[in-house]
Motif scaffolding. Structure first.
Motif, PDB file in Angstrom:
ATOM      1  N   ASP A  48       0.824  -1.210   0.000  1.00  0.00           N
ATOM      2  CA  ASP A  48       0.000   0.000   0.000  1.00  0.00           C
ATOM      3  C   ASP A  48       0.857   1.259   0.000  1.00  0.00           C
ATOM      4  O   ASP A  48       0.579   2.218  -0.725  1.00  0.00           O
ATOM      5  N   LEU A  49       1.906   1.271   0.816  1.00  0.00           N
ATOM      6  CA  LEU A  49       2.809   2.421   0.851  1.00  0.00           C
ATOM      7  C   LEU A  49       3.549   2.590  -0.469  1.00  0.00           C
ATOM      8  O   LEU A  49       3.789   3.708  -0.918  1.00  0.00           O
ATOM      9  N   HIS A  50       3.897   1.471  -1.100  1.00  0.00           N
ATOM     10  CA  HIS A  50       4.600   1.532  -2.383  1.00  0.00           C
ATOM     11  C   HIS A  50       3.719   2.166  -3.463  1.00  0.00           C
ATOM     12  O   HIS A  50       4.224   2.855  -4.341  1.00  0.00           O
ATOM     13  N   LYS A  51       2.427   1.931  -3.385  1.00  0.00           N
ATOM     14  CA  LYS A  51       1.495   2.552  -4.343  1.00  0.00           C
ATOM     15  C   LYS A  51       1.414   4.060  -4.128  1.00  0.00           C
ATOM     16  O   LYS A  51       1.331   4.821  -5.089  1.00  0.00           O
ATOM     17  N   LEU A  52       1.433   4.507  -2.874  1.00  0.00           N
ATOM     18  CA  LEU A  52       1.330   5.934  -2.570  1.00  0.00           C
ATOM     19  C   LEU A  52       2.633   6.687  -2.851  1.00  0.00           C
ATOM     20  O   LEU A  52       2.617   7.798  -3.383  1.00  0.00           O
ATOM     21  N   TYR A  53       3.750   6.093  -2.446  1.00  0.00           N
ATOM     22  CA  TYR A  53       5.066   6.725  -2.571  1.00  0.00           C
ATOM     23  C   TYR A  53       6.012   5.734  -3.236  1.00  0.00           C
ATOM     24  O   TYR A  53       6.772   5.043  -2.554  1.00  0.00           O
ATOM     25  N   PRO A  54       5.988   5.634  -4.548  1.00  0.00           N
ATOM     26  CA  PRO A  54       6.801   4.607  -5.226  1.00  0.00           C
ATOM     27  C   PRO A  54       8.305   4.909  -5.181  1.00  0.00           C
ATOM     28  O   PRO A  54       8.785   5.788  -5.894  1.00  0.00           O
ATOM     29  N   PRO A  55       9.052   4.178  -4.342  1.00  0.00           N
ATOM     30  CA  PRO A  55      10.506   4.334  -4.321  1.00  0.00           C
ATOM     31  C   PRO A  55      11.142   3.545  -5.471  1.00  0.00           C
ATOM     32  O   PRO A  55      10.445   2.879  -6.244  1.00  0.00           O
ATOM     33  N   ALA A  56      12.457   3.605  -5.570  1.00  0.00           N
ATOM     34  CA  ALA A  56      13.162   2.893  -6.634  1.00  0.00           C
ATOM     35  C   ALA A  56      12.988   1.374  -6.503  1.00  0.00           C
ATOM     36  O   ALA A  56      12.910   0.669  -7.500  1.00  0.00           O
ATOM     37  N   LYS A  57      12.947   0.866  -5.275  1.00  0.00           N
ATOM     38  CA  LYS A  57      12.752  -0.573  -5.081  1.00  0.00           C
ATOM     39  C   LYS A  57      11.966  -0.837  -3.804  1.00  0.00           C
ATOM     40  O   LYS A  57      11.890   0.011  -2.914  1.00  0.00           O
ATOM     41  N   LYS A  58      11.378  -2.007  -3.748  1.00  0.00           N
ATOM     42  CA  LYS A  58      10.564  -2.415  -2.598  1.00  0.00           C
ATOM     43  C   LYS A  58      11.249  -3.606  -1.936  1.00  0.00           C
ATOM     44  O   LYS A  58      11.499  -4.617  -2.575  1.00  0.00           O
ATOM     45  N   ILE A  59      11.560  -3.480  -0.638  1.00  0.00           N
ATOM     46  CA  ILE A  59      12.276  -4.533   0.077  1.00  0.00           C
ATOM     47  C   ILE A  59      11.444  -4.988   1.272  1.00  0.00           C
ATOM     48  O   ILE A  59      11.077  -4.185   2.113  1.00  0.00           O
ATOM     49  N   TYR A  60      11.153  -6.290   1.307  1.00  0.00           N
ATOM     50  CA  TYR A  60      10.437  -6.875   2.439  1.00  0.00           C
ATOM     51  C   TYR A  60      11.432  -7.288   3.523  1.00  0.00           C
ATOM     52  O   TYR A  60      12.614  -7.491   3.257  1.00  0.00           O
ATOM     53  N   ALA A  61      10.944  -7.449   4.716  1.00  0.00           N
ATOM     54  CA  ALA A  61      11.775  -7.933   5.822  1.00  0.00           C
ATOM     55  C   ALA A  61      12.113  -9.399   5.591  1.00  0.00           C
ATOM     56  O   ALA A  61      11.370 -10.139   4.944  1.00  0.00           O
ATOM     57  N   LYS A  62      13.251  -9.822   6.127  1.00  0.00           N
ATOM     58  CA  LYS A  62      13.684 -11.219   6.022  1.00  0.00           C
ATOM     59  C   LYS A  62      14.113 -11.701   7.405  1.00  0.00           C
ATOM     60  O   LYS A  62      14.651 -10.938   8.197  1.00  0.00           O
ATOM     61  N   ILE A  63      13.865 -12.974   7.652  1.00  0.00           N
ATOM     62  CA  ILE A  63      14.261 -13.592   8.912  1.00  0.00           C
ATOM     63  C   ILE A  63      15.153 -14.784   8.581  1.00  0.00           C
ATOM     64  O   ILE A  63      14.806 -15.606   7.730  1.00  0.00           O
ATOM     65  N   GLU A  64      16.293 -14.872   9.261  1.00  0.00           N
ATOM     66  CA  GLU A  64      17.168 -16.023   9.099  1.00  0.00           C
ATOM     67  C   GLU A  64      16.932 -16.958  10.283  1.00  0.00           C
ATOM     68  O   GLU A  64      17.081 -16.565  11.438  1.00  0.00           O
ATOM     69  N   TYR A  65      16.540 -18.190   9.976  1.00  0.00           N
ATOM     70  CA  TYR A  65      16.314 -19.201  11.010  1.00  0.00           C
ATOM     71  C   TYR A  65      17.535 -20.109  11.069  1.00  0.00           C
ATOM     72  O   TYR A  65      18.051 -20.536  10.033  1.00  0.00           O
ATOM     73  N   ILE A  66      17.997 -20.409  12.273  1.00  0.00           N
ATOM     74  CA  ILE A  66      19.134 -21.293  12.472  1.00  0.00           C
ATOM     75  C   ILE A  66      18.664 -22.469  13.315  1.00  0.00           C
ATOM     76  O   ILE A  66      18.181 -22.300  14.429  1.00  0.00           O
TER      77      ILE A  66
END
Length: 72
Positions: free
Chosen positions: A45-63
Motif C-alpha cells: 500500500d505504501l509503495h502505491k502511494l510513494y513509489p521508491p526505486a525498489k521495494k524490500i520486504y523484511a527477512k528472517i534467518e532461522y538457524i
C-alpha cells in the motif's frame, strides 16, 4: 533478524525449520540456516502511494541448532 531454534533432541526443531523456510535440513550437520521473506500488505500500500526505486520486504534467518542431549 536471526532466530535460533534450540531444544532437546527429537523435539521438532527441524520440522519447524522446514515449515518456516521450506528447506529440508541435511542430516549430520551441526547447524542449518535458512532465510524466509516476510510479505507485508502494508508495504504494498505504501509503495502505491510513494513509489521508491525498489521495494524490500523484511527477512528472517532461522538457524536450526543440533539438539541438546539429555540423560534420563
Amino acid at each position: 533478524m536471526q532466530i535460533a531454534l534450540v531444544g532437546w533432541q527429537s523435539s521438532g526443531k527441524s520440522t519447524l525449520f522446514t515449515a518456516l523456510t521450506g528447506i529440508e535440513p541435511a542430516i549430520g550437520e551441526a547447524a542449518h540456516s535458512g532465510i524466509s521473506g516476510v510479505p507485508d500488505g502494508r508495504i504494498d500500500d505504501l509503495h502505491k502511494l510513494y513509489p521508491p526505486a525498489k521495494k524490500i520486504y523484511a527477512k528472517i534467518e532461522y538457524i536450526d541448532l543440533a539438539g541438546v542431549a539429555h540423560d534420563d
